[in-house]
Design a protein around this motif. Structure first.
Motif, PDB file in Angstrom:
ATOM      1  N   ALA A 160     -94.610 -26.094  61.029  1.00 14.64           N
ATOM      2  CA  ALA A 160     -95.523 -25.553  62.047  1.00 14.64           C
ATOM      3  C   ALA A 160     -94.944 -24.272  62.627  1.00 14.64           C
ATOM      4  O   ALA A 160     -93.771 -23.957  62.432  1.00 14.64           O
ATOM      5  N   TYR A 161     -95.791 -23.549  63.338  1.00 10.60           N
ATOM      6  CA  TYR A 161     -95.331 -22.426  64.154  1.00 10.60           C
ATOM      7  C   TYR A 161     -95.971 -22.543  65.531  1.00 10.60           C
ATOM      8  O   TYR A 161     -97.012 -23.172  65.698  1.00 10.60           O
ATOM      9  N   HIS A 162     -95.328 -21.945  66.524  1.00 14.02           N
ATOM     10  CA  HIS A 162     -95.830 -21.999  67.895  1.00 14.02           C
ATOM     11  C   HIS A 162     -96.825 -20.860  68.085  1.00 14.02           C
ATOM     12  O   HIS A 162     -96.475 -19.685  67.962  1.00 14.02           O
ATOM     13  N   GLY A 163     -98.096 -21.204  68.378  1.00 12.59           N
ATOM     14  CA  GLY A 163     -99.141 -20.204  68.525  1.00 12.59           C
ATOM     15  C   GLY A 163     -99.265 -19.685  69.950  1.00 12.59           C
ATOM     16  O   GLY A 163     -98.471 -20.011  70.834  1.00 12.59           O
ATOM     17  N   ARG A 164    -100.284 -18.903  70.159  1.00 14.46           N
ATOM     18  CA  ARG A 164    -100.501 -18.237  71.440  1.00 14.46           C
ATOM     19  C   ARG A 164    -101.760 -18.799  72.081  1.00 14.46           C
ATOM     20  O   ARG A 164    -102.890 -18.521  71.647  1.00 14.46           O
ATOM     21  N   SER A 165    -101.611 -19.602  73.144  1.00 21.32           N
ATOM     22  CA  SER A 165    -102.768 -20.247  73.757  1.00 21.32           C
ATOM     23  C   SER A 165    -103.656 -19.255  74.504  1.00 21.32           C
ATOM     24  O   SER A 165    -104.841 -19.516  74.711  1.00 21.32           O
ATOM     25  N   SER A 166    -103.118 -18.111  74.919  1.00 26.56           N
ATOM     26  CA  SER A 166    -103.898 -17.148  75.706  1.00 26.56           C
ATOM     27  C   SER A 166    -105.017 -16.497  74.905  1.00 26.56           C
ATOM     28  O   SER A 166    -105.948 -15.937  75.486  1.00 26.56           O
ATOM     29  N   SER A 167    -104.936 -16.557  73.574  1.00 23.62           N
ATOM     30  CA  SER A 167    -105.975 -15.925  72.753  1.00 23.62           C
ATOM     31  C   SER A 167    -106.891 -16.949  72.082  1.00 23.62           C
ATOM     32  O   SER A 167    -107.647 -16.601  71.175  1.00 23.62           O
ATOM     33  N   GLY A 247     -93.996 -11.507  58.149  1.00 21.22           N
ATOM     34  CA  GLY A 247     -93.851 -12.950  58.002  1.00 21.22           C
ATOM     35  C   GLY A 247     -92.518 -13.445  57.485  1.00 21.22           C
ATOM     36  O   GLY A 247     -92.313 -14.651  57.369  1.00 21.22           O
ATOM     37  N   GLN A 248     -91.615 -12.567  57.135  1.00 23.97           N
ATOM     38  CA  GLN A 248     -90.289 -12.973  56.684  1.00 23.97           C
ATOM     39  C   GLN A 248     -89.254 -12.406  57.639  1.00 23.97           C
ATOM     40  O   GLN A 248     -89.303 -11.216  57.947  1.00 23.97           O
ATOM     41  N   PRO A 249     -88.298 -13.187  58.151  1.00 21.25           N
ATOM     42  CA  PRO A 249     -88.065 -14.591  57.802  1.00 21.25           C
ATOM     43  C   PRO A 249     -88.632 -15.586  58.804  1.00 21.25           C
ATOM     44  O   PRO A 249     -88.519 -16.782  58.592  1.00 21.25           O
ATOM     45  N   LEU A 250     -89.227 -15.141  59.927  1.00 25.05           N
ATOM     46  CA  LEU A 250     -89.575 -16.085  60.999  1.00 25.05           C
ATOM     47  C   LEU A 250     -91.039 -16.499  61.011  1.00 25.05           C
ATOM     48  O   LEU A 250     -91.467 -17.215  61.908  1.00 25.05           O
ATOM     49  N   GLY A 251     -91.843 -16.056  60.061  1.00 23.13           N
ATOM     50  CA  GLY A 251     -93.207 -16.552  59.981  1.00 23.13           C
ATOM     51  C   GLY A 251     -94.193 -15.804  60.856  1.00 23.13           C
ATOM     52  O   GLY A 251     -93.909 -14.716  61.357  1.00 23.13           O
ATOM     53  N   PRO A 252     -95.392 -16.379  61.083  1.00 25.13           N
ATOM     54  CA  PRO A 252     -96.486 -15.668  61.755  1.00 25.13           C
ATOM     55  C   PRO A 252     -96.149 -15.268  63.190  1.00 25.13           C
ATOM     56  O   PRO A 252     -95.542 -16.024  63.928  1.00 25.13           O
ATOM     57  N   PHE A 253     -96.577 -14.065  63.550  1.00 24.07           N
ATOM     58  CA  PHE A 253     -96.439 -13.590  64.930  1.00 24.07           C
ATOM     59  C   PHE A 253     -97.711 -12.827  65.281  1.00 24.07           C
ATOM     60  O   PHE A 253     -98.726 -13.442  65.593  1.00 24.07           O
ATOM     61  N   THR A 254     -97.708 -11.499  65.211  1.00 24.37           N
ATOM     62  CA  THR A 254     -98.904 -10.748  65.611  1.00 24.37           C
ATOM     63  C   THR A 254    -100.055 -10.917  64.622  1.00 24.37           C
ATOM     64  O   THR A 254    -101.201 -10.618  64.957  1.00 24.37           O
ATOM     65  N   ALA A 255     -99.774 -11.408  63.428  1.00 26.21           N
ATOM     66  CA  ALA A 255    -100.840 -11.677  62.458  1.00 26.21           C
ATOM     67  C   ALA A 255    -101.726 -12.827  62.899  1.00 26.21           C
ATOM     68  O   ALA A 255    -102.857 -12.977  62.418  1.00 26.21           O
ATOM     69  N   LYS A 256    -101.236 -13.629  63.851  1.00 29.59           N
ATOM     70  CA  LYS A 256    -101.957 -14.833  64.257  1.00 29.59           C
ATOM     71  C   LYS A 256    -102.221 -14.910  65.758  1.00 29.59           C
ATOM     72  O   LYS A 256    -102.953 -15.793  66.199  1.00 29.59           O
ATOM     73  N   ASN A 257    -101.620 -14.034  66.550  1.00 30.78           N
ATOM     74  CA  ASN A 257    -101.659 -14.246  68.011  1.00 30.78           C
ATOM     75  C   ASN A 257    -102.846 -13.591  68.695  1.00 30.78           C
ATOM     76  O   ASN A 257    -102.949 -13.619  69.911  1.00 30.78           O
ATOM     77  N   TRP A 258    -103.773 -13.021  67.970  1.00 34.21           N
ATOM     78  CA  TRP A 258    -104.819 -12.190  68.560  1.00 34.21           C
ATOM     79  C   TRP A 258    -106.147 -12.913  68.749  1.00 34.21           C
ATOM     80  O   TRP A 258    -106.964 -12.498  69.578  1.00 34.21           O
ATOM     81  N   ALA A 259    -106.423 -13.998  68.007  1.00 32.84           N
ATOM     82  CA  ALA A 259    -107.670 -14.746  68.197  1.00 32.84           C
ATOM     83  C   ALA A 259    -107.620 -16.060  67.432  1.00 32.84           C
ATOM     84  O   ALA A 259    -107.228 -16.093  66.263  1.00 32.84           O
ATOM     85  N   THR A 260    -108.026 -17.126  68.106  1.00 34.45           N
ATOM     86  CA  THR A 260    -108.217 -18.439  67.489  1.00 34.45           C
ATOM     87  C   THR A 260    -109.457 -19.042  68.129  1.00 34.45           C
ATOM     88  O   THR A 260    -109.521 -19.159  69.356  1.00 34.45           O
ATOM     89  N   SER A 261    -110.451 -19.406  67.326  1.00 31.11           N
ATOM     90  CA  SER A 261    -111.712 -19.942  67.848  1.00 31.11           C
ATOM     91  C   SER A 261    -111.741 -21.455  67.700  1.00 31.11           C
ATOM     92  O   SER A 261    -111.315 -21.994  66.664  1.00 31.11           O
ATOM     93  N   ILE A 262    -112.258 -22.153  68.731  1.00 29.68           N
ATOM     94  CA  ILE A 262    -112.461 -23.601  68.632  1.00 29.68           C
ATOM     95  C   ILE A 262    -113.883 -23.950  69.047  1.00 29.68           C
ATOM     96  O   ILE A 262    -114.520 -23.238  69.811  1.00 29.68           O
ATOM     97  N   SER A 263    -114.368 -25.071  68.516  1.00 26.25           N
ATOM     98  CA  SER A 263    -115.694 -25.556  68.900  1.00 26.25           C
ATOM     99  C   SER A 263    -115.640 -26.126  70.318  1.00 26.25           C
ATOM    100  O   SER A 263    -114.590 -26.585  70.773  1.00 26.25           O
ATOM    101  N   PRO A 264    -116.753 -26.113  71.054  1.00 28.48           N
ATOM    102  CA  PRO A 264    -116.723 -26.475  72.473  1.00 28.48           C
ATOM    103  C   PRO A 264    -116.699 -27.965  72.756  1.00 28.48           C
ATOM    104  O   PRO A 264    -116.293 -28.377  73.847  1.00 28.48           O
TER     105      PRO A 264
END
Length: 423
Positions: A160-167, A247-264
């Motif tokens: 796993a990686y730790h994501g960004r809840s603010s986005s 993404g090397q060596p520590l994995g996703p960062f700004t490639a993933k921290n800008w938006a994540t959509s969830i159903s309501p």
């Protein structure tokens, strides 16, 4: 099968057997907690204010008068089970308390068409796992070749990686194409530009509930089931060209921290029990997992999933992915146990995502990266347009539903439209 006095159209996602929780507002009011039934929302704050929750776990609580589900999530499984049973009883065809009280019905029922949906909870932390063996194998093949597709640790621990809840945003929120540092060839001079390899990832995510475990106190797989409140659909938007460079060596960062959509709407695990099934993977030929990851009741859920892309100016969506939650190699209980094995506190409202849910077979790939083998082969949409990655104006819609023994329920949809990057 019990029916409701409130009309529910055949094939509707939100049946009496479902009753998902969400946060909504209407008429410029503050956010409120409700449950979806048919095409309506039942306002739980109204019911609580009228003294209709008198069970031992809810009579002293004001959890439904809050603007998020966190307080209700924190009460734990006995309160969740009590609330679900009471709401089902109030909506059953043979129960007059709400059915025959016209004034209360008018106050408590709102059409979904008149509501604005919000994030269901304040999300303290967000972690994204990598739990699909099919997804990990295909991505590993693209990056490292078939012989080294799975990294040595993948069959031993839920990665796993730790994501960004603010986005994290609710379904329907437009998603802006990100700008970031790129170096597509990894051997040239890096530069900053708008992402060109924009992708979706078909995922689901579980909300954590119950009292937090103390710092230093792990949660076992047996205990984890009582910490899992409910599931939502998730689109983990990904900037693949930014990810390739950083993404090397520590994995996703700004490639993933800008938006994540969830159903309501959060579909509870109580509602999902009729759709339990055997969890795959971890056969005798696989490495035996460590004791803390072993499960007394290993299972999954048969949740059918799909992804559609609708280009700007086109009203016909193209289904490009069909997958199922049941294919995940690592279970949610294992994810909780591994996340907390070091003593990490899990708090009400924390969100644990599954990672991309892929499977074998036609349309089984849960991202464009997999479908196009890293952008090398295009996917054709209705009307003749082709995609290797998403274009501005594309709308991505994810859906989830369950069917078994004449019982069905749905998750609604998780939708987002790509808008152009800032200049």
């Amino acid at each position: 099968m019990a029916t409701s006095w409130l009309a529910v159209d055949p094939g509707c996602s939100f049946t009496l057997q479902n009753l998902p929780y969400g946060v909504f507002s209407h008429s410029a009011g503050q956010p409120r907690i409700g449950t979806a039934i048919g095409s309506n929302i039942l306002d739980l704050a109204v019911l609580q204010s009228k003294g209709l929750f008198q069970g031992p776990h809810l009579r002293q609580s004001d959890c439904f008068s809050q603007t998020t589900l966190n307080a209700f999530m924190a009460l734990g499984r006995p309160a969740w089970t009590e609330a679900r049973a009471r709401i089902q009883a109030l909506l059953r065809a043979d129960e007059p308390a709400l059915r025959d009280n016209e004034e209360l019905r008018k106050a408590a029922l709102i059409s979904q068409s008149k509501a604005i949906m919000h994030l269901p909870a304040n999300i303290p932390d967000y972690t994204d796992f990598y739990a699909s063996r099919e997804h990990a194998t295909t991505c590993g093949t693209i990056l490292r070749g078939k012989e080294n597709a799975l990294m040595p640790n993948w069959l031993h621990i839920p990665i796993a990686y730790h994501g960004r809840s603010s986005s994290i945003v609710v379904s329907g929120t437009p998603v802006r194409r990100p700008r970031g540092q790129l170096n597509p060839d990894s051997n040239a001079q890096p530069h900053t530009a708008a992402c060109k390899w924009l992708d979706f990832e078909l995922e689901m995510a579980a909300f954590i509930g119950g009292p937090p475990n103390a710092l230093g106190q792990p949660v076992s797989t047996a205990e984890a089931a009582d910490r899992l409140f409910g599931l939502v659909l998730m689109n983990d938007w990904s900037a693949r060209d930014i990810q390739k460079w950083e993404g090397q060596p520590l994995g996703p960062f700004t490639a993933k921290n800008w938006a994540t959509s969830i159903s309501p709407w959060v579909v509870t695990f109580d509602a999902l029990q009729p759709f339990r099934c055997e969890a795959p993977g971890q056969e005798a030929t696989s490495p035996q997992v460590q004791a803390y990851l072993q499960e007394p009741d290993r299972h999954s859920f048969n949740i059918q999933l799909s992804v559609e892309i609708t280009p700007l100016g086109n009203t016909t969506p193209t289904v490009i992915t069909r997958s199922n939650f049941k294919h995940l190699y690592w279970t949610l209980e294992q994810m909780v146990a591994h996340h907390s094995v070091t003593g990490c506190p899990m708090r009400p409202g924390d969100l644990l995502a599954t990672g991309t849910i892929s499977c074998d077979g036609e349309l089984g790939q849960g991202s464009l990266l997999e479908q196009t083998m890293g952008g090398k082969q295009a996917v054709e949409l209705e009307g003749g347009e082709k995609r290797t990655f998403l274009q501005d104006g594309d709308t991505v819609t994810m859906r989830g539903w369950c069917e078994a023994g004449g019982v069905g329920l749905g998750f609604g949809s998780c939708t987002g439209q790509v808008v152009s990057a800032h200049p």
